[in-house]
Each structure stands twice: as structure tokens, then as C-alpha cells.
Design a protein around this motif. Structure first.
Motif, PDB file in Angstrom:
ATOM      1  N   GLU A   1      -6.463  77.526  -3.978  1.00 34.97           N
ATOM      2  CA  GLU A   1      -6.693  78.781  -4.693  1.00 34.97           C
ATOM      3  C   GLU A   1      -5.425  79.626  -4.787  1.00 34.97           C
ATOM      4  O   GLU A   1      -5.272  80.410  -5.720  1.00 34.97           O
ATOM      5  CB  GLU A   1      -7.798  79.581  -3.996  1.00 34.97           C
ATOM      6  CG  GLU A   1      -9.147  78.894  -3.978  1.00 34.97           C
ATOM      7  CD  GLU A   1      -9.683  78.611  -5.379  1.00 34.97           C
ATOM      8  OE1 GLU A   1      -9.750  79.558  -6.187  1.00 34.97           O
ATOM      9  OE2 GLU A   1     -10.023  77.442  -5.658  1.00 34.97           O
ATOM     10  N   GLN A   2      -4.530  79.450  -3.823  1.00 36.19           N
ATOM     11  CA  GLN A   2      -3.276  80.203  -3.836  1.00 36.19           C
ATOM     12  C   GLN A   2      -2.170  79.484  -4.608  1.00 36.19           C
ATOM     13  O   GLN A   2      -1.198  80.107  -5.028  1.00 36.19           O
ATOM     14  CB  GLN A   2      -2.784  80.463  -2.403  1.00 36.19           C
ATOM     15  CG  GLN A   2      -3.648  81.409  -1.598  1.00 36.19           C
ATOM     16  CD  GLN A   2      -4.876  80.720  -1.030  1.00 36.19           C
ATOM     17  OE1 GLN A   2      -5.018  79.496  -1.061  1.00 36.19           O
ATOM     18  NE2 GLN A   2      -5.790  81.522  -0.496  1.00 36.19           N
ATOM     19  N   LEU A   3      -2.295  78.170  -4.774  1.00 39.59           N
ATOM     20  CA  LEU A   3      -1.204  77.372  -5.335  1.00 39.59           C
ATOM     21  C   LEU A   3      -1.392  76.984  -6.794  1.00 39.59           C
ATOM     22  O   LEU A   3      -0.408  76.708  -7.484  1.00 39.59           O
ATOM     23  CB  LEU A   3      -1.023  76.092  -4.513  1.00 39.59           C
ATOM     24  CG  LEU A   3      -0.595  76.269  -3.051  1.00 39.59           C
ATOM     25  CD1 LEU A   3      -0.466  74.910  -2.373  1.00 39.59           C
ATOM     26  CD2 LEU A   3       0.711  77.038  -2.941  1.00 39.59           C
ATOM     27  N   LEU A   4      -2.611  76.938  -7.280  1.00 32.87           N
ATOM     28  CA  LEU A   4      -2.842  76.504  -8.657  1.00 32.87           C
ATOM     29  C   LEU A   4      -2.262  77.530  -9.626  1.00 32.87           C
ATOM     30  O   LEU A   4      -2.603  78.716  -9.572  1.00 32.87           O
ATOM     31  CB  LEU A   4      -4.343  76.336  -8.900  1.00 32.87           C
ATOM     32  CG  LEU A   4      -4.752  75.583 -10.172  1.00 32.87           C
ATOM     33  CD1 LEU A   4      -4.290  74.134 -10.113  1.00 32.87           C
ATOM     34  CD2 LEU A   4      -6.262  75.668 -10.363  1.00 32.87           C
TER      35      LEU A   4
ATOM     36  N   GLU B   1     -13.326  75.497 -13.876  1.00 30.41           N
ATOM     37  CA  GLU B   1     -13.616  76.724 -13.121  1.00 30.41           C
ATOM     38  C   GLU B   1     -12.482  77.069 -12.173  1.00 30.41           C
ATOM     39  O   GLU B   1     -12.150  78.252 -11.984  1.00 30.41           O
ATOM     40  CB  GLU B   1     -14.932  76.561 -12.360  1.00 30.41           C
ATOM     41  CG  GLU B   1     -16.165  76.583 -13.266  1.00 30.41           C
ATOM     42  CD  GLU B   1     -17.431  76.126 -12.549  1.00 30.41           C
ATOM     43  OE1 GLU B   1     -17.343  75.830 -11.318  1.00 30.41           O
ATOM     44  OE2 GLU B   1     -18.485  76.038 -13.204  1.00 30.41           O
ATOM     45  N   ALA B   2     -11.878  76.049 -11.554  1.00 35.14           N
ATOM     46  CA  ALA B   2     -10.739  76.307 -10.665  1.00 35.14           C
ATOM     47  C   ALA B   2      -9.568  76.873 -11.460  1.00 35.14           C
ATOM     48  O   ALA B   2      -8.877  77.803 -11.001  1.00 35.14           O
ATOM     49  CB  ALA B   2     -10.325  75.016  -9.961  1.00 35.14           C
ATOM     50  N   VAL B   3      -9.325  76.328 -12.657  1.00 34.28           N
ATOM     51  CA  VAL B   3      -8.247  76.850 -13.495  1.00 34.28           C
ATOM     52  C   VAL B   3      -8.560  78.277 -13.944  1.00 34.28           C
ATOM     53  O   VAL B   3      -7.674  79.141 -13.970  1.00 34.28           O
ATOM     54  CB  VAL B   3      -8.020  75.920 -14.705  1.00 34.28           C
ATOM     55  CG1 VAL B   3      -7.023  76.535 -15.681  1.00 34.28           C
ATOM     56  CG2 VAL B   3      -7.521  74.558 -14.243  1.00 34.28           C
ATOM     57  N   ASP B   4      -9.813  78.534 -14.269  1.00 37.07           N
ATOM     58  CA  ASP B   4     -10.190  79.894 -14.671  1.00 37.07           C
ATOM     59  C   ASP B   4      -9.968  80.894 -13.537  1.00 37.07           C
ATOM     60  O   ASP B   4      -9.541  82.031 -13.762  1.00 37.07           O
ATOM     61  CB  ASP B   4     -11.655  79.928 -15.106  1.00 37.07           C
ATOM     62  CG  ASP B   4     -11.875  79.241 -16.445  1.00 37.07           C
ATOM     63  OD1 ASP B   4     -10.885  79.052 -17.180  1.00 37.07           O
ATOM     64  OD2 ASP B   4     -13.036  78.885 -16.748  1.00 37.07           O
ATOM     65  N   ARG B   5     -10.251  80.462 -12.301  1.00 34.61           N
ATOM     66  CA  ARG B   5      -9.985  81.365 -11.167  1.00 34.61           C
ATOM     67  C   ARG B   5      -8.492  81.627 -11.029  1.00 34.61           C
ATOM     68  O   ARG B   5      -8.076  82.739 -10.680  1.00 34.61           O
ATOM     69  CB  ARG B   5     -10.541  80.760  -9.875  1.00 34.61           C
ATOM     70  CG  ARG B   5     -12.054  80.782  -9.795  1.00 34.61           C
ATOM     71  CD  ARG B   5     -12.550  80.520  -8.366  1.00 34.61           C
ATOM     72  NE  ARG B   5     -12.145  79.216  -7.871  1.00 34.61           N
ATOM     73  CZ  ARG B   5     -12.813  78.091  -8.083  1.00 34.61           C
ATOM     74  NH1 ARG B   5     -13.922  78.100  -8.823  1.00 34.61           N
ATOM     75  NH2 ARG B   5     -12.389  76.943  -7.584  1.00 34.61           N
ATOM     76  N   ALA B   6      -7.672  80.604 -11.295  1.00 30.03           N
ATOM     77  CA  ALA B   6      -6.220  80.790 -11.241  1.00 30.03           C
ATOM     78  C   ALA B   6      -5.766  81.814 -12.275  1.00 30.03           C
ATOM     79  O   ALA B   6      -4.816  82.566 -12.041  1.00 30.03           O
ATOM     80  CB  ALA B   6      -5.507  79.459 -11.472  1.00 30.03           C
ATOM     81  N   GLU B   7      -6.447  81.863 -13.414  1.00 30.64           N
ATOM     82  CA  GLU B   7      -6.112  82.849 -14.441  1.00 30.64           C
ATOM     83  C   GLU B   7      -6.372  84.272 -13.944  1.00 30.64           C
ATOM     84  O   GLU B   7      -5.693  85.215 -14.358  1.00 30.64           O
ATOM     85  CB  GLU B   7      -6.950  82.601 -15.703  1.00 30.64           C
ATOM     86  CG  GLU B   7      -6.721  81.260 -16.361  1.00 30.64           C
ATOM     87  CD  GLU B   7      -5.333  81.138 -16.943  1.00 30.64           C
ATOM     88  OE1 GLU B   7      -4.866  82.100 -17.574  1.00 30.64           O
ATOM     89  OE2 GLU B   7      -4.707  80.083 -16.754  1.00 30.64           O
ATOM     90  N   ARG B   8      -7.356  84.425 -13.074  1.00 32.79           N
ATOM     91  CA  ARG B   8      -7.743  85.766 -12.615  1.00 32.79           C
ATOM     92  C   ARG B   8      -6.977  86.231 -11.392  1.00 32.79           C
ATOM     93  O   ARG B   8      -7.058  87.399 -11.021  1.00 32.79           O
ATOM     94  CB  ARG B   8      -9.243  85.791 -12.308  1.00 32.79           C
ATOM     95  CG  ARG B   8     -10.130  85.548 -13.514  1.00 32.79           C
ATOM     96  CD  ARG B   8     -11.560  85.916 -13.217  1.00 32.79           C
ATOM     97  NE  ARG B   8     -12.140  85.109 -12.151  1.00 32.79           N
ATOM     98  CZ  ARG B   8     -12.778  83.948 -12.338  1.00 32.79           C
ATOM     99  NH1 ARG B   8     -12.886  83.446 -13.560  1.00 32.79           N
ATOM    100  NH2 ARG B   8     -13.289  83.281 -11.318  1.00 32.79           N
ATOM    101  N   ARG B   9      -6.245  85.320 -10.740  1.00 36.43           N
ATOM    102  CA  ARG B   9      -5.528  85.723  -9.531  1.00 36.43           C
ATOM    103  C   ARG B   9      -4.529  86.823  -9.845  1.00 36.43           C
ATOM    104  O   ARG B   9      -3.841  86.810 -10.855  1.00 36.43           O
ATOM    105  CB  ARG B   9      -4.796  84.549  -8.894  1.00 36.43           C
ATOM    106  CG  ARG B   9      -5.718  83.671  -8.060  1.00 36.43           C
ATOM    107  CD  ARG B   9      -4.935  82.721  -7.165  1.00 36.43           C
ATOM    108  NE  ARG B   9      -4.093  83.418  -6.214  1.00 36.43           N
ATOM    109  CZ  ARG B   9      -4.515  83.941  -5.070  1.00 36.43           C
ATOM    110  NH1 ARG B   9      -5.776  83.875  -4.746  1.00 36.43           N
ATOM    111  NH2 ARG B   9      -3.666  84.539  -4.255  1.00 36.43           N
TER     112      ARG B   9
END
Length: 385
Positions: A206-209, A354-362
Motif C-alpha cells: 500500500e505504501q509502495l505501489l 482496486e489496489a491501483v485505485d487506492r494508490a491513486e488516493r494515497r
């Protein structure tokens, strides 16, 4: 024999494989670095004792007799083994092309001269970033200046300058500076290898993508740099699996050309395969390399296409991508026989998007921030930023 039976059984969808052309010896899991993206197993502290020198030499002889030609020496940090020169010399005598994959820590001029005399063919040196601050933060060490000195030594001893930098959210915006550093060092080859999410990298995903925008900018910078330097430097930019719609042909298919031996002697069809459930991987302490490669149920499990589920089973690409990565399928879906969720045809593809979408929101006010977990030498314990 199991392998012969498999070759005669059309129901398995596999034929007898060729030899393990590419042999990787992970000589040790010990390492002075604590990288947040390390692919070594997070419980490596519980792995059994390392193979002794004589055991490694026997592995080399057996693998070479089987047809292995390219040898990687990795870890951990292989330079912590004081028998590295002995292993290199034996590999050279047997006719392997040898590649040392190193952080540079421990590579003094005296040691490099000894490795050169032993017949070492190739050195791949890793950096974490182009700046002292970020390089040392990501590895939780003070090694940037040391790595720079090692790079100069590699050039002095006329080895090809091969730099590897693992990319992720925290350094992908520095690609231009990383390439500039490589050019100043006289690098002939640069591998910008986006993080593969196993081991500590999985724990820190979650921190690296990176975001899509970060990846796009990095690709554009790399393309411009390639155009400017031309043939003076070969640059390999490996796109993260999560941003693809078709899976990569992991290891050209498990058990087809690649054989990895872990520090305790366990033989694996890829470095991360130890995590796969339901498989007992054999040890070179108890079986020959030949019997492991051809007869082991663990190595035969994912050969061919007889094991595949839909949509892979009827996909015309199955002979090209082999269903993707078994470890990625297991980590994301819980079943290593599932289609790699990177594939847009997978019913689990949403787990990747979904993992990529979370990376967009970080970095936004709604994003949940978590501490980085650094590679820790103590089994079961974490070191958090």
C-alpha cells in the motif's frame, strides 16, 4: 519415473521439460540492508542452516551436468559468505557464466580482485535511489557513498557497469536523476525494475505501489533519456504487473528453465515459490538436482496446462503467458491455481484494479497512512518507520 509418466500422459498437458538453463544460488538470507521492497521470505530467520561450501559445489556439478549454463549468485547479500570466491572458481571451471547480484556492501578492492581471478564474469550492483538521503532511508543503512565507490571499482576492473534500481512510489519520481547518476558512473546497462510484491514488498504494497501518473511520467522520462544516449546505455524499464492487462510469463513457466536453490538447500522453481500451499519442495541435501528437476511432484505441479482452471484452460494465450504468476495468484486470491489477477479476463482482476485505485488516493485527506515495515533480521519481528 514421474517425469517420464508426465511426458506420456496427454491429460497433464505437459511434456518433459528441457534442462534448468538458468540456475540461481541464493547463498544466504543474511544481508546488511533492510530494504522495504525485499522479496526474501519474511520468516527467513526460521529457515534452517545454510549449505556448506562442499554442498554448494556438489549442486554446481550436478546442475552443470544437467545442462545449466547461466549462474546467478544472490541472497541476501552473497558477499557475507567467505567462500564466495571458492564457489565462483568452481563455477568458472565447470563452464558457467557467472553473475554476482550484490548491494556492494563488502566488495572491497581486495575482494573484487580475488573474484576476478576466480573467473567472475558479471556484476550487478543495486542502488535504492540517486540521493544519499533516499538511498539510505529505503535500505535503513548508510551505504550510498560505499555503493558509489564500488561502482568505480567495477569500472576499474573492466566489468560491464550494470546498475539495478527497484522502483516504487517513493523513488519513481526520481527516474531522471537515477539515470543521470548511471550515466555519470559510466553504466552500460540499467535495469529499472518496478517492485514485485512478495516478501516485505507485499507487506508494504500500500505504501509502495505508484500511481498511474507516476508510472506514465517515469516511462516518458526513460524514453527521452534513451533517445538522447542512444546505444551508449541500454535501459530496461520493467512495468509493474499491476498496470498490465495480461500477465507476464512468469519464469517462462514454472519448472521450465529456471531453478533456484535457497540458502538451506530447498529447491524452488522461483525464488518466492516457498509460500505456495500444498507443495513440499525437495532439498538438495536429500535428492540430486536431476531427480528434483524431473521427478519432484512440486516441480511438476504447474508444468504444462493440465492444472489450469478457466479462463486459462481455454485461452489461446496459455502457451505464451502460462497463466501468469502462481505466487501472485495465491497472495491475491488464496488459490495458486487461479488465473493471475493481473489478467483482465480473471474473475479476480478487480483485486488488482482496486489496489491501483487506492494508490491513486494515497496522499489525499481520506487516505489511511501506514508505517513502512523494513526487512528485519529477527524472525517474526518488524522494524517500522
Amino acid at each position: 519415473m514421474l517425469a517420464q509418466a508426465a511426458a506420456q500422459d496427454p491429460g497433464t498437458g505437459r511434456g518433459r521439460p528441457g534442462p534448468p538453463l538458468w540456475l540461481l544460488l541464493e547463498l544466504t538470507y543474511r544481508c546488511p540492508l533492510h530494504c522495504v521492497f525485499c522479496y526474501n521470505p519474511t520468516d527467513f530467520g526460521s529457515v534452517g542452516r545454510e549449505l556448506a561450501t562442499g554442498e554448494w559445489l556438489r549442486v554446481l556439478e550436478e546442475a552443470r551436468a544437467l545442462g545449466s549454463v547461466q549462474l546467478g549468485l544472490s541472497g541476501g547479500e552473497p558477499l557475507v559468505r567467505d567462500d564466495l570466491e571458492t564457489i565462483v572458481a568452481a563455477a568458472h571451471r565447470l563452464g558457467f557464466y557467472t553473475n554476482l547480484i550484490t548491494s556492494g556492501v563488502g566488495l572491497t578492492e581486495t575482494r573484487l580482485q580475488a573474484l576476478a581471478e576466480a573467473g567472475l564474469d558479471h556484476i550487478q550492483l543495486s542502488f535504492q535511489d540517486s540521493t544519499r538521503r533516499m538511498n539510505d532511508f529505503l535500505s535503513s543503512t548508510r551505504t550510498f557513498e560505499l555503493k558509489s565507490r564500488v561502482a568505480a571499482l567495477i569500472k576499474k576492473y573492466r566489468y560491464p557497469m550494470v546498475l539495478n534500481v527497484v522502483l516504487h512510489r517513493l523513488n519513481i519520481d526520481h527516474v531522471e536523476e537515477i539515470l543521470g547518476m548511471a550515466e555519470r558512473m559510466g553504466a552500460e546497462y540499467v535495469e529499472l525494475a518496478n517492485t514485485q510484491y512478495y516478501g516485505w514488498a507485499w507487506r508494504n504494497r500500500e505504501q509502495l505501489l505508484p500511481s498511474r501518473a507516476q508510472l506514465r511520467r517515469a516511462e516518458e522520462v526513460t524514453a527521452r533519456f534513451r533517445e538522447r544516449v542512444g546505444s551508449r546505455m541500454r535501459i530496461f524499464f520493467v512495468v509493474p504487473d499491476y498496470f498490465e492487462t495480461r500477465p507476464k510469463p512468469c519464469m517462462s513457466g514454472l519448472g521450465q528453465v529456471f531453478l533456484s536453490i535457497a540458502p538451506d538447500g530447498v529447491a524452488l522453481p522461483c525464488q518466492a515459490a516457498r509460500m505456495l500451499p500444498g507443495l513440499t519442495f525437495p532439498s538438495v541435501r536429500e535428492a540430486s538436482v536431476r531427480s528434483i528437476w524431473y521427478e519432484s511432484p512440486a516441480f511438476n505441479r504447474y508444468r504444462g496446462d493440465g492444472w489450469m482452471k478457466e479462463p486459462c484452460r481455454s485461452c489461446p494465450e496459455r502457451g505464451r503467458d502460462f497463466g501468469g504468476c502462481r505466487c501472485q495468484a495465491y497472495l491475491l486470491t488464496g488459490d495458486p491455481a487461479n488465473t493471475d489477477p493481473v489478467c483482465e479476463l480473471s474473475p479476480h482482476h478487480h483485486l488488482v484494479t482496486e489496489a491501483v485505485d487506492r494508490a491513486e488516493r494515497r496522499g489525499t485527506p481520506l487516505a489511511a497512512e501506514q508505517p513502512l515495515v523494513f526487512r528485519d533480521h529477527r524472525a517474526g519481528e518488524d522494524s517500522r518507520a
